[in-house]
Design a protein around this motif. Structure first.
Motif, PDB file in Angstrom:
ATOM      1  N   GLY A  30      51.664  48.350  35.742  1.00  0.00           N
ATOM      2  CA  GLY A  30      50.475  47.953  36.408  1.00  0.00           C
ATOM      3  C   GLY A  30      50.587  48.020  37.932  1.00  0.00           C
ATOM      4  N   PHE A  31      49.247  48.001  38.425  1.00  0.00           N
ATOM      5  CA  PHE A  31      49.212  47.902  39.818  1.00  0.00           C
ATOM      6  C   PHE A  31      48.316  46.672  40.065  1.00  0.00           C
ATOM      7  CE2 PHE A  31      49.140  51.248  43.500  1.00  0.00           C
ATOM      8  CZ  PHE A  31      48.954  50.249  44.710  1.00  0.00           C
ATOM      9  N   TYR A  32      49.109  45.506  40.943  1.00  0.00           N
ATOM     10  CA  TYR A  32      48.468  44.154  41.062  1.00  0.00           C
ATOM     11  C   TYR A  32      48.419  43.994  42.496  1.00  0.00           C
ATOM     12  CZ  TYR A  32      49.621  43.841  36.073  1.00  0.00           C
ATOM     13  OH  TYR A  32      49.712  44.029  34.726  1.00  0.00           O
ATOM     14  N   GLY A  33      47.247  43.143  42.933  1.00  0.00           N
ATOM     15  CA  GLY A  33      46.924  43.005  44.123  1.00  0.00           C
ATOM     16  C   GLY A  33      47.241  41.379  44.361  1.00  0.00           C
ATOM     17  N   LEU A  34      47.961  40.920  45.350  1.00  0.00           N
ATOM     18  CA  LEU A  34      47.773  39.458  45.798  1.00  0.00           C
ATOM     19  C   LEU A  34      46.910  39.300  46.880  1.00  0.00           C
ATOM     20  CD1 LEU A  34      51.586  38.709  45.099  1.00  0.00           C
ATOM     21  CD2 LEU A  34      49.740  38.228  43.403  1.00  0.00           C
ATOM     22  N   ALA A 197      42.133  45.637  47.768  1.00  0.00           N
ATOM     23  CA  ALA A 197      42.432  44.960  46.583  1.00  0.00           C
ATOM     24  C   ALA A 197      41.537  45.518  45.552  1.00  0.00           C
ATOM     25  CB  ALA A 197      42.482  43.648  46.642  1.00  0.00           C
ATOM     26  N   LEU A 198      40.243  45.523  45.834  1.00  0.00           N
ATOM     27  CA  LEU A 198      39.337  46.114  44.563  1.00  0.00           C
ATOM     28  C   LEU A 198      39.491  47.627  44.225  1.00  0.00           C
ATOM     29  CD1 LEU A 198      36.099  44.456  45.958  1.00  0.00           C
ATOM     30  CD2 LEU A 198      37.160  43.784  43.801  1.00  0.00           C
ATOM     31  N   THR A 199      39.739  48.299  45.394  1.00  0.00           N
ATOM     32  CA  THR A 199      40.068  49.743  45.278  1.00  0.00           C
ATOM     33  C   THR A 199      41.374  50.293  44.451  1.00  0.00           C
ATOM     34  OG1 THR A 199      39.224  50.433  47.269  1.00  0.00           O
ATOM     35  CG2 THR A 199      40.159  51.996  46.488  1.00  0.00           C
ATOM     36  N   LEU A 200      42.306  49.481  44.765  1.00  0.00           N
ATOM     37  CA  LEU A 200      43.827  49.991  44.420  1.00  0.00           C
ATOM     38  C   LEU A 200      44.155  49.179  42.994  1.00  0.00           C
ATOM     39  CD1 LEU A 200      45.719  49.958  47.485  1.00  0.00           C
ATOM     40  CD2 LEU A 200      45.292  51.779  46.156  1.00  0.00           C
ATOM     41  N   SER A 201      43.720  47.752  42.947  1.00  0.00           N
ATOM     42  CA  SER A 201      44.311  47.091  41.706  1.00  0.00           C
ATOM     43  C   SER A 201      43.873  47.216  40.223  1.00  0.00           C
ATOM     44  CB  SER A 201      44.097  45.645  42.437  1.00  0.00           C
ATOM     45  OG  SER A 201      44.868  45.423  43.534  1.00  0.00           O
ATOM     46  N   ASP A 202      44.874  47.307  39.305  1.00  0.00           N
ATOM     47  CA  ASP A 202      44.467  46.880  38.023  1.00  0.00           C
ATOM     48  C   ASP A 202      43.858  45.477  37.616  1.00  0.00           C
ATOM     49  OD1 ASP A 202      45.161  49.487  37.376  1.00  0.00           O
ATOM     50  OD2 ASP A 202      47.261  48.867  37.146  1.00  0.00           O
ATOM     51  N   ARG A 203      44.702  44.676  38.412  1.00  0.00           N
ATOM     52  CA  ARG A 203      44.467  43.248  38.354  1.00  0.00           C
ATOM     53  C   ARG A 203      44.683  42.528  39.670  1.00  0.00           C
ATOM     54  NH1 ARG A 203      43.439  41.370  33.221  1.00  0.00           N
ATOM     55  NH2 ARG A 203      43.882  39.372  33.854  1.00  0.00           N
ATOM     56  N   ILE A 204      43.977  41.452  40.080  1.00  0.00           N
ATOM     57  CA  ILE A 204      44.001  40.857  41.193  1.00  0.00           C
ATOM     58  C   ILE A 204      44.287  39.413  40.989  1.00  0.00           C
ATOM     59  CG2 ILE A 204      42.792  39.861  43.235  1.00  0.00           C
ATOM     60  CD1 ILE A 204      41.360  42.555  43.004  1.00  0.00           C
ATOM     61  N   GLY A 205      45.191  38.711  41.836  1.00  0.00           N
ATOM     62  CA  GLY A 205      45.514  37.352  41.919  1.00  0.00           C
ATOM     63  C   GLY A 205      45.092  36.739  43.246  1.00  0.00           C
ATOM     64  N   VAL A 206      44.192  35.726  43.272  1.00  0.00           N
ATOM     65  CA  VAL A 206      43.584  35.153  44.514  1.00  0.00           C
ATOM     66  C   VAL A 206      44.115  33.832  44.602  1.00  0.00           C
ATOM     67  CG1 VAL A 206      41.470  34.398  45.633  1.00  0.00           C
ATOM     68  CG2 VAL A 206      41.433  36.422  44.229  1.00  0.00           C
TER      69      VAL A 206
END
Length: 352
Positions: A30-34, A197-206
């Motif tokens: 996965g590709f995950y953004g923090l 974050a919205l463009t790259l991520s499969d999932r995001i953690g805020v």
């Protein structure tokens, strides 16, 4: 490649709690953004996974193996730093080859793997250049090639695109996503840029103040934020306070607005959020049609941005922002009384 699991992790720096009982799962491939403001703990979490810091409590596993006590060099993790950290005295080839050299990989294997990595990031032909002879985007690609050439199980990126200008950044977002998909590596990246974050991520953690406040797919978090903080940090949102009145919310300044969300008992105080692009601005005399919610306001300013307009409005002393497409119609003038309308489904209950 590998799944990364973080369970109940806390980290103290003196008396400052950088992370507070954080649990999050990063699925294989996965590709995950923090995402979070400065001091939220996102970079600390990345460093704990990398092995540059050790948790005070909790467990971290990579591919099912407990790693929270292992040094960084034994975790099989690739890391790309915000500053790129390239060696200025080395050319592109030797910068990319560095991790393989210190691991004792044979010369022939190094040449093959470095060439493959440079081809992947589209830098073939630039092997002999030094970092000061490269553009910002090229240096970013060298740093990425160096991180992936060791074939790590997990790739960690700390603000990978922050040093690039807007036009180059947009192009590199596409390239970064392409490369991640081609190699299929579990990727975790830190950013403060909401759009990125919205463009790259499969999932995001805020994260906020060391706590994970929401985690999920980008669309899910954007469309259904679970708090006022999440609503305003990930995108723009207009917040309204009121009291539950039957099947609606009576705003503090009078109007009743509808929502499709479940509501607590009548008389309970709530905060609702509405995204600016889900609202429309109409002149007082316009027929607004069958919209579920309607409130009055006054235009303070209409900001032109080419393909769109941003209406800066006031309702009493409360500011309200509305986004509109540029359809060629003259914007409503400053000082004009207007009505803001939106659908019930777009009224999100974020706090009770």
């Amino acid at each position: 490649m590998a799944r990364v699991s973080v369970k109940g992790v806390s980290k103290l720096f003196g008396t400052f709690k950088a992370l507070d009982d954080v649990s999050i799962e990063f699925e294989d491939g996965g590709f995950y953004g923090l995402l979070g403001p400065s001091g939220s703990g996102k970079t600390t979490l990345l460093r704990l996974i990398a092995g540059f810091e050790y948790p005070d409590a909790g467990a971290i596993t990579i591919g099912g193996e407990a790693v929270e006590s292992l040094p960084a060099e034994k975790r099989d993790v690739g890391m790309m730093f915000q500053s790129y950290a390239l060696f200025p005295n080395m050319n592109v080839f030797n910068n990319v080859a560095f991790g393989l050299t210190v691991r004792g990989v044979s010369r022939d294997a190094i040449r093959t793997r470095v060439n493959e990595a440079l081809e992947l990031v589209k830098l073939t032909g630039l092997e002999k250049r030094r970092p000061n002879e490269l553009s910002g985007g090229q240096r970013q690609r060298v740093a990425l090639a160096r991180a992936i050439v060791i074939r790590p199980r997990v790739l960690l990126l700390d603000e990978p695109l922050s040093a690039l200008d807007k036009a180059l950044r947009t192009g590199m977002q596409v390239e970064l996503k392409r490369i991640q998909r081609e190699i299929g590596i579990t990727t975790i990246f830190v950013t403060h840029d909401q759009e990125e974050a919205l463009t790259l991520s499969d999932r995001i953690g805020v994260l906020r103040d060391g706590k994970l406040v929401q985690e999920g797919a980008p669309r899910e978090i954007y469309e259904r934020p679970n708090s006022a903080f999440a609503a305003t940090f990930l995108g723009d949102a207009n917040l309204f306070d009121g009291v539950v009145d039957g099947d609606g919310i009576r705003l503090d300044d009078g109007p009743l607005v509808r929502t499709n969300d479940a509501l607590p008992a009548s008389g309970s105080r709530v905060t609702v959020a509405v995204r600016p692009e889900r609202m429309a601005v109409h002149r007082e005399a316009d027929d607004t049609g069958d919209n579920h919610n309607e409130i009055g306001a006054k235009v303070e300013q209409a900001i032109f941005a080419g393909n769109s307009l941003t209406y800066m409005l006031t309702r009493g002393e409360k500011p309200v922002r509305v986004f509109a497409q540029n359809t060629g119609v003259e914007p409503i003038e400053a000082g004009a009384p207007v009505r803001i309308v939106w659908k019930a489904v777009d009224t999100i209950v974020v706090e009770q």
